[in-house]
Design an enzyme around this catalytic site. Structure first.
Site, short mmCIF file in Angstrom:
data_model
loop_
_atom_site.label_atom_id
_atom_site.label_comp_id
_atom_site.label_asym_id
_atom_site.label_seq_id
_atom_site.Cartn_x
_atom_site.Cartn_y
_atom_site.Cartn_z
N HIS A 67 0.88 -1.18 0.00
CA HIS A 67 0.00 0.00 0.00
C HIS A 67 0.91 1.23 0.00
CE1 HIS A 67 -3.00 -2.85 2.06
NE2 HIS A 67 -3.33 -2.74 0.80
N GLU A 70 1.83 3.65 3.11
CA GLU A 70 2.28 3.07 4.38
C GLU A 70 3.80 3.18 4.45
OE1 GLU A 70 0.46 -0.80 4.63
OE2 GLU A 70 -1.55 0.05 4.51
N HIS A 168 3.62 -3.46 6.94
CA HIS A 168 2.54 -2.50 6.69
C HIS A 168 2.42 -1.53 7.85
CE1 HIS A 168 0.32 -4.51 3.26
NE2 HIS A 168 1.11 -5.50 3.65
N GLU A 232 1.89 -5.38 10.97
CA GLU A 232 1.39 -4.00 11.08
C GLU A 232 2.19 -3.27 12.15
OE1 GLU A 232 -0.91 -2.67 9.22
OE2 GLU A 232 -1.81 -4.43 8.25
#
Length: 348
Positions: A67, A70, A168, A232
């Site tokens: 993405h 990010e 991410h 994450e």
């Protein structure tokens, strides 16, 4: 071909990739006498040590920027490449760095046409050759095909552990700032050594997926048997606005992973792990899909049994357990895509 004697793109591989991704030429060279590097597609760089003992061989993929907005993982990987190139890290293993969605990075958006992390199909046929790709494909479909081919070429050695950490950051804040999604293993045993590594990285929340997906980490896990995680690392911020001090443990562990044959991790029993398993996967199927909580509600916020979480025409979605928590809520996804996960505590 761009040779290291002509330029030093690895001192800032991110900037070089963003500048040249539309007119890429192969990059290759040597670092000292022990490491070769190569990049034949934009934003993908492989380091290959010449003499890694077979007993210690690892094949490591660190991906980021799937993405494009990010940014913290992108900056982490860019710094690691520079440190390897400047011989501050002695690369002991075969390592591939992947900067996923370069066009989205250029415009500081999550994606250009569609979510790249929904396009990695482990059942798709791919090979190391560059295949003819339909020009009607989205930017992300073309890139997913390219990255799947690169992974296929990389995971060719039979010996050693295969590892893929897809890094991410999340759209919204999280009560558990750093967490990792462990892809569905189809009955295989969870690897405690990998969980220990995650904990030492400062990732003390693990989310166990319970179904196949088309994410990058599930692709490498399912198709190539890699130890894979979607990791994450906090909340989305623009380039240059991340507090990099929050990633000290992650940086240390990744440097050890790349630069050492063996290193110690905490005992599993001593790791402060909080483990959840997915209970509901809620997909958006109607245009009127609505989440029934605030847009800034943090990941892992919990609800009581029976509370309304989301709705769309003809259907309501409610918490099924006490303290059922929400993760990755996003009502703006395309029809048919996941708009919300709910999770409940799990004992390994």
């Amino acid at each position: 071909m761009i040779n290291s004697s002509m330029t030093t793109p690895l001192n800032d591989f991110l900037s070089f990739s963003l500048e040249h991704y539309t007119n890429w030429h192969e990059i290759s060279g040597n670092i000292g006498t022990s490491i070769r590097y190569n990049s034949d597609v934009p934003g993908v760089l492989t380091f290959m040590p010449n003499n890694t003992p077979s007993a210690h061989t690892k094949q490591i993929i660190l991906s980021c920027g799937v993405h494009g907005n990010e940014t913290a993982p992108i900056e982490i990987c860019n710094a690691l490449i520079k440190q390897i190139y400047n011989q501050e890290i002695d690369c002991k293993h075969k390592v591939m760095f992947i900067f996923g969605n370069l066009p989205a990075m250029k415009i500081a958006k999550r994606f250009v046409d569609e979510n790249l992390n929904r396009l990695f199909d482990p059942n798709a046929e791919n090979s190391c050759s560059h295949q003819q790709i339909d020009e009607a494909y989205s930017i992300e479909k073309v890139r997913a095909e390219e990255l799947m081919q690169q992974v296929a070429c990389f995971f060719t050695d039979a010996e050693g552990d295969r590892i893929h950490y897809d890094l991410h950051t999340a759209i919204r804040p999280s009560k558990n700032e750093k967490f990792a999604v462990y892809p569905y293993l189809h009955g295989k045993t969870y690897c405690k050594e990998q969980l220990q590594f995650m904990s030492d990285c400062g990732v003390n929340t693990i989310l166990l997926s319970q179904s196949p997906t088309t994410t990058f980490s599930y692709f490498s896990s399912r198709k190539y048997g890699a130890h894979s995680f979607t990791v994450e690392l906090g909340k989305v911020y623009p380039f240059g606005k991340n507090d990099m001090s929050k990633f000290t443990d992650m940086n240390l562990m990744l440097k050890q992973l790349i630069g050492m044959y063996e290193f110690s991790t905490s005992c599993f029993e001593d790791c402060p792990l909080e483990v959840f398993t997915v209970n509901q996967v809620i997909n958006k199927t109607k245009d009127d899909f609505t989440l029934h909580f605030d847009d800034d509600l943090a990941n892992f916020s919990s609800f009581q049994r029976g509370q309304l979480l989301a709705s769309e025409q003809g259907k309501e979605f409610r918490a099924e357990y006490e303290d059922e928590a929400i993760v990755f809520p996003n009502a703006n996804v395309a029809l048919g895509q996941r708009a919300l996960l709910t999770v409940v505590p799990y004992a390994l």
